[in-house]
Design an enzyme around this catalytic site. Sequence first.
Site, PDB file in Angstrom:
ATOM      1  N   TYR A  72      30.280  59.911  56.861  1.00 53.51           N
ATOM      2  CA  TYR A  72      28.958  59.327  57.098  1.00 53.51           C
ATOM      3  C   TYR A  72      27.950  60.414  57.445  1.00 53.51           C
ATOM      4  O   TYR A  72      26.822  60.418  56.966  1.00 53.51           O
ATOM      5  CB  TYR A  72      29.023  58.290  58.227  1.00 53.51           C
ATOM      6  CG  TYR A  72      27.733  57.523  58.383  1.00 53.51           C
ATOM      7  CD1 TYR A  72      27.528  56.330  57.676  1.00 53.51           C
ATOM      8  CD2 TYR A  72      26.706  57.987  59.206  1.00 53.51           C
ATOM      9  CE1 TYR A  72      26.335  55.636  57.783  1.00 53.51           C
ATOM     10  CE2 TYR A  72      25.510  57.298  59.313  1.00 53.51           C
ATOM     11  CZ  TYR A  72      25.331  56.117  58.604  1.00 53.51           C
ATOM     12  OH  TYR A  72      24.144  55.435  58.710  1.00 53.51           O
ATOM     13  N   PHE A 124       1.888  58.014  36.986  1.00 49.21           N
ATOM     14  CA  PHE A 124       3.175  57.445  36.596  1.00 49.21           C
ATOM     15  C   PHE A 124       3.309  56.129  37.361  1.00 49.21           C
ATOM     16  O   PHE A 124       2.859  56.014  38.494  1.00 49.21           O
ATOM     17  CB  PHE A 124       4.375  58.365  36.857  1.00 49.21           C
ATOM     18  CG  PHE A 124       5.631  57.723  36.339  1.00 49.21           C
ATOM     19  CD1 PHE A 124       5.832  57.581  34.978  1.00 49.21           C
ATOM     20  CD2 PHE A 124       6.559  57.166  37.205  1.00 49.21           C
ATOM     21  CE1 PHE A 124       6.946  56.898  34.484  1.00 49.21           C
ATOM     22  CE2 PHE A 124       7.677  56.493  36.716  1.00 49.21           C
ATOM     23  CZ  PHE A 124       7.867  56.366  35.347  1.00 49.21           C
ATOM     24  N   THR A 125       3.965  55.150  36.739  1.00 48.57           N
ATOM     25  CA  THR A 125       3.976  53.776  37.266  1.00 48.57           C
ATOM     26  C   THR A 125       4.414  53.697  38.732  1.00 48.57           C
ATOM     27  O   THR A 125       3.668  53.213  39.586  1.00 48.57           O
ATOM     28  CB  THR A 125       4.890  52.912  36.384  1.00 48.57           C
ATOM     29  OG1 THR A 125       6.166  53.560  36.286  1.00 48.57           O
ATOM     30  CG2 THR A 125       4.313  52.748  34.982  1.00 48.57           C
ATOM     31  N   ASP A 215       5.690  66.444  40.958  1.00 51.46           N
ATOM     32  CA  ASP A 215       6.743  65.549  40.503  1.00 51.46           C
ATOM     33  C   ASP A 215       7.545  66.423  39.553  1.00 51.46           C
ATOM     34  O   ASP A 215       7.147  66.641  38.403  1.00 51.46           O
ATOM     35  CB  ASP A 215       6.173  64.320  39.801  1.00 51.46           C
ATOM     36  CG  ASP A 215       7.284  63.377  39.330  1.00 51.46           C
ATOM     37  OD1 ASP A 215       8.411  63.864  39.127  1.00 51.46           O
ATOM     38  OD2 ASP A 215       7.020  62.176  39.153  1.00 51.46           O
ATOM     39  N   ARG A 383       4.632  51.823  26.466  1.00 49.49           N
ATOM     40  CA  ARG A 383       3.909  52.661  27.434  1.00 49.49           C
ATOM     41  C   ARG A 383       2.438  52.566  27.066  1.00 49.49           C
ATOM     42  O   ARG A 383       1.855  53.425  26.424  1.00 49.49           O
ATOM     43  CB  ARG A 383       4.374  54.124  27.377  1.00 49.49           C
ATOM     44  CG  ARG A 383       5.799  54.330  27.849  1.00 49.49           C
ATOM     45  CD  ARG A 383       6.024  54.470  29.332  1.00 49.49           C
ATOM     46  NE  ARG A 383       6.083  53.273  30.132  1.00 49.49           N
ATOM     47  CZ  ARG A 383       6.726  53.201  31.307  1.00 49.49           C
ATOM     48  NH1 ARG A 383       7.395  54.234  31.784  1.00 49.49           N
ATOM     49  NH2 ARG A 383       6.689  52.110  32.029  1.00 49.49           N
ATOM     50  N   PHE A 450       5.503  45.656  33.702  1.00 51.35           N
ATOM     51  CA  PHE A 450       6.215  45.930  32.448  1.00 51.35           C
ATOM     52  C   PHE A 450       7.716  45.687  32.556  1.00 51.35           C
ATOM     53  O   PHE A 450       8.367  45.371  31.570  1.00 51.35           O
ATOM     54  CB  PHE A 450       5.961  47.386  32.001  1.00 51.35           C
ATOM     55  CG  PHE A 450       6.338  48.404  33.039  1.00 51.35           C
ATOM     56  CD1 PHE A 450       5.479  48.717  34.064  1.00 51.35           C
ATOM     57  CD2 PHE A 450       7.570  49.029  33.003  1.00 51.35           C
ATOM     58  CE1 PHE A 450       5.844  49.646  35.037  1.00 51.35           C
ATOM     59  CE2 PHE A 450       7.941  49.952  33.960  1.00 51.35           C
ATOM     60  CZ  PHE A 450       7.071  50.249  34.989  1.00 51.35           C
TER      61      PHE A 450
HETATM   62  O1  PLI Z   1      13.359  55.950  38.247  1.00 52.53           O
HETATM   63  P1  PLI Z   1      13.314  56.768  39.499  1.00 52.53           P
HETATM   64  O2  PLI Z   1      12.989  55.963  40.694  1.00 52.53           O
HETATM   65  O3  PLI Z   1      14.502  57.624  39.702  1.00 52.53           O
HETATM   66  O4  PLI Z   1      12.118  57.829  39.300  1.00 52.53           O
HETATM   67  C1  PLI Z   1      10.792  57.450  39.207  1.00 52.53           C
HETATM   68  C2  PLI Z   1      10.056  58.421  38.351  1.00 52.53           C
HETATM   69  C3  PLI Z   1       9.225  59.314  38.934  1.00 52.53           C
HETATM   70  N1  PLI Z   1       8.515  60.223  38.188  1.00 52.53           N
HETATM   71  C4  PLI Z   1       8.623  60.271  36.850  1.00 52.53           C
HETATM   72  C5  PLI Z   1       7.821  61.270  36.106  1.00 52.53           C
HETATM   73  C6  PLI Z   1       9.466  59.392  36.197  1.00 52.53           C
HETATM   74  O5  PLI Z   1       9.565  59.473  34.881  1.00 52.53           O
HETATM   75  C7  PLI Z   1      10.212  58.421  36.950  1.00 52.53           C
HETATM   76  C8  PLI Z   1      11.020  57.456  36.328  1.00 52.53           C
HETATM   77  N2  PLI Z   1      10.999  57.294  35.029  1.00 52.53           N
HETATM   78  C9  PLI Z   1      11.603  56.368  34.305  1.00 52.53           C
HETATM   79  C10 PLI Z   1      12.454  55.316  34.890  1.00 52.53           C
HETATM   80  C11 PLI Z   1      11.402  56.428  32.877  1.00 52.53           C
HETATM   81  O6  PLI Z   1      11.982  55.615  32.152  1.00 52.53           O
HETATM   82  O7  PLI Z   1      10.658  57.317  32.435  1.00 52.53           O
END
Ligand code: PLI
Length: 461
Positions: A72, A124-125, A215, A383, A450
């Site tokens: 842990y 980014f979303t 990022d 997208r 989406f």
């Molecule tokens: O899906 P996560 O939570 O591990 O990461 C989020 C995320 C953050 N920044 C960027 C640039 C991404 O592309 C991103 C996640 N992208 C997805 C899920 C994609 O399909 O592009």
Amino acid sequence: MHRSWAEPWKIKMVEPITMTTRDERERAIHEAGFNTFLLRARDVYIDLLTDSGTSAMSDRQWSALMLGDESYAGAESFYKLVDAVRDVYGYEELIPTHQGRGAEHLLSQILIKPGDVVPGNMYFTTTRFHQEYAGGVFVDVIVDEAHDPSSDFPFKGNIDLGKLRAVVAEYGADRVPYVSFETNVNMAGGQPASMANLREVYDYCSAHGILVMLDATRALENAYFIQQREAGYGNRSIADILGEITSYSDGATVSSKKDNLVNIGGFLAVRDPEIARRARALLVAFEGLHTYGGMSGRDMEALAEGIREMTATDDHVRARVGQVEYLGRKLIDAGIPVVRPIGGHGVFLNAKEILDHLAQDHFPAQALAAAIYRDSGVRGMERGIVSAGRDPETGENRHPNLELVRLTIPRRVYTQSHMDVTAESVISVYEHRHEIDGLRFTYEPESLRFFQARFEEVAGG
Ligand code: PLI
């Protein structure tokens, strides 16, 4: 003489995939409400929904799973991950999270106050969701070329310094907690920032007391484009270039489900121990103890190995981006409108141009993704306007200039034959594009719509 390249791996284990009939796909897409996120994976033939968490791990990563220390507190696997992140990304303080958005949540909560403004190179979303959820407002400061799918500008991920200066002048540096700088910008089509731009933004921000938070989810692919395109970097290794990219930042959020070659995981990494202390205080409430956050010991082992593997030689990223370019080149040669230059993680179809008989409010990219699935069982992702969501102030749909279908290539998973089949399907759909109807919502979720929205066809729309 032209010499071909080949993937720097061979296949030790295979996972069967099944082909479906057109009738089965028709049923499946109707049941999914024309949203490729709502398809069952068993109904998909070639899955180009995302490159997130879909990589094939290496034999070394699978072996590393067995070494997972599931203590842990103070697990050895955590310290291996700390070392890997320090060696490859150069950050001293590591906060492990379950995936990228977990890191975005922590970063936004500790740095953003209500009324703050966060400039960034295209939204980014999930990143923008967390910035808004913390009371901030995201302001796009990416170069104009990024919004033009046909521009061949080699660094469409760059931040426009003029736009950034204007934001700081308008709101004051004390209302700008950090600049959110994404490497290889996803929503722009997997487009890189140049080293010169990263350096310039960091110098400007340092002089104004503003942090730069990368990022760095696809920083490896960004490093590759710098090596290929920026003067002075052609003879530098990817590992070296990646280290220089992160040197122009105060920290980073990373979704390890991409570059890092694992199926789950992520992290926030920073230089400032005080920011790390505040992040850890939230980590224990939202994710888990500070030495595992959101990951098991075995996940951290595989991740530490993946981080080292991605930069061990330049061959991995060359083959990875090379495969994306292979698909992109086939589509360009066939005259299909795609975002140019071809990006690092996927080929982005210009649905606005392909389905120019549809109004953007009838979701051309959503309709095109559904049409490709119906044709061949290849699954891509919208997208465009659906992903962009509504403006929280006005409640109106945002209308992004980019209305795209992303065909995202998982790492080390598919062969060039899968790319050939995909290209043939896209070309066939393109030839019948005037038969594709628009869509309207039958269910619209309040946020990140989406993922779970449902649609029906609008005849002639
Ligand atoms: O899906 P996560 O939570 O591990 O990461 C989020 C995320 C953050 N920044 C960027 C640039 C991404 O592309 C991103 C996640 N992208 C997805 C899920 C994609 O399909 O592009």
